[in-house]
Design a protein around this motif. Structure first.
Motif, short mmCIF file in Angstrom:
data_model
loop_
_atom_site.label_atom_id
_atom_site.label_comp_id
_atom_site.label_asym_id
_atom_site.label_seq_id
_atom_site.Cartn_x
_atom_site.Cartn_y
_atom_site.Cartn_z
N TYR A 14 33.07 35.98 44.17
CA TYR A 14 33.36 37.35 44.62
C TYR A 14 33.82 38.21 43.44
O TYR A 14 33.43 39.36 43.31
CB TYR A 14 34.38 37.33 45.76
N LEU B 158 31.82 41.68 42.17
CA LEU B 158 32.47 42.99 42.07
C LEU B 158 32.57 43.51 40.64
O LEU B 158 32.34 44.69 40.39
CB LEU B 158 33.89 42.92 42.65
N ARG C 29 36.37 49.72 36.41
CA ARG C 29 36.68 48.58 37.30
C ARG C 29 38.01 47.96 36.88
O ARG C 29 38.87 47.67 37.72
CB ARG C 29 35.56 47.55 37.26
N GLU D 98 28.48 53.99 48.07
CA GLU D 98 28.47 52.62 47.54
C GLU D 98 29.53 52.44 46.44
O GLU D 98 30.18 51.41 46.37
CB GLU D 98 27.08 52.23 47.05
N TRP E 180 32.80 52.13 48.17
CA TRP E 180 32.96 50.76 48.67
C TRP E 180 33.44 49.87 47.53
O TRP E 180 34.36 49.05 47.70
CB TRP E 180 31.63 50.24 49.23
N ASP E 181 32.84 50.01 46.34
CA ASP E 181 33.24 49.19 45.19
C ASP E 181 34.72 49.41 44.86
O ASP E 181 35.44 48.45 44.60
CB ASP E 181 32.39 49.51 43.96
N ALA F 122 37.12 50.34 46.81
CA ALA F 122 37.94 49.70 47.85
C ALA F 122 37.87 48.18 47.76
O ALA F 122 38.89 47.49 47.89
CB ALA F 122 37.49 50.18 49.23
N ALA F 123 36.68 47.63 47.53
CA ALA F 123 36.52 46.17 47.48
C ALA F 123 37.27 45.58 46.29
O ALA F 123 37.91 44.53 46.41
CB ALA F 123 35.04 45.81 47.42
N ALA G 41 40.95 45.65 47.17
CA ALA G 41 41.29 44.64 48.18
C ALA G 41 41.23 43.23 47.60
O ALA G 41 42.12 42.41 47.84
CB ALA G 41 40.35 44.78 49.38
N PHE G 42 40.18 42.94 46.84
CA PHE G 42 40.05 41.61 46.25
C PHE G 42 41.23 41.31 45.34
O PHE G 42 41.80 40.21 45.37
CB PHE G 42 38.73 41.50 45.47
#
Length: 193
Positions: free
Chosen positions: A51, A55, A68, A151, A154-155, A157-158, A161-162
């Motif tokens: 995961y 990401l 990132r 999209e 989403w990245d 947020a992901a 969260a990760f």
């Protein structure tokens, strides 16, 4: 505080995990503690790094590798995760070629020397980190003028969260940053002769 869970012996790990860790050691010059800490549970190690890579290493979308890492550093500071702030702050400094940026975003991204696009991105990441239940259409609308699409959002947020999971695992386990991380990206690299 030392790590609460002893690292497994590298030579006892499944071959796929050992090979990846040795590859990281070859590239970085050391083994980041997170690779050994999670290796005590091989199935979880594989899921975590799959995961992570999906990401953080993806080619699609408008987020740069530096952005990132900026999300990770900023939200990890909010979650008070020493390991992730130090480790990802080091990577952030290298990607952005800015020795001050990691400290700035970790303390207060709104005062950091970063462009409005990155401030908007971090505003959203911090809301996901601290108040995800309050996200509404206006939060998306604030990102569109900065070139983010759904999209990309989403990245953001992901990743937030990760690394919320990663922050909590590192903190509860007492995971310490490798000393090497503290100096990375702070001084220009010496040219090899």
């Amino acid at each position: 505080m030392a790590e609460r869970y002893p690292f497994p012996d590298l030579n006892t790990l499944p071959e796929d995990i050992r090979a990846r860790i040795l590859e990281v050691q070859e590239k970085a010059g050391f083994i980041p503690n997170v690779f050994l800490a999670f290796a005590r549970r091989p199935a979880e190690w594989r899921a975590f790094f799959a995961y992570h890579d999906a990401l953080m290493l993806k080619e699609e979308g408008s987020l740069t590798k530096g952005e990132r890492e900026m999300i990770v550093t900023t939200t990890s500071a909010a979650n008070q995760c020493l390991y992730c702030v130090v480790a990802h702050g080091a990577i952030l400094r290298i990607y952005e070629k800015k020795p001050l940026v990691a400290d700035q975003v970790a303390v207060n991204h709104r005062k950091a020397d970063i462009p409005p696009r990155q401030k908007a991105m971090l505003d959203f990441a911090m809301k996901v980190c601290q108040r995800a239940h309050e996200i509404e259409d206006g939060d998306f609308e604030a990102l569109y003028p900065h070139g983010f699409d759904d999209e990309d959002i989403w990245d953001i947020a992901a990743i937030t969260a990760f690394f919320g999971l990663s922050n909590r695992m590192a903190s509860f386990a007492g995971m310490q940053p490798n000393p090497e991380f503290y100096l990375m990206g702070r001084l220009p690299r010496e040219k090899k002769a």
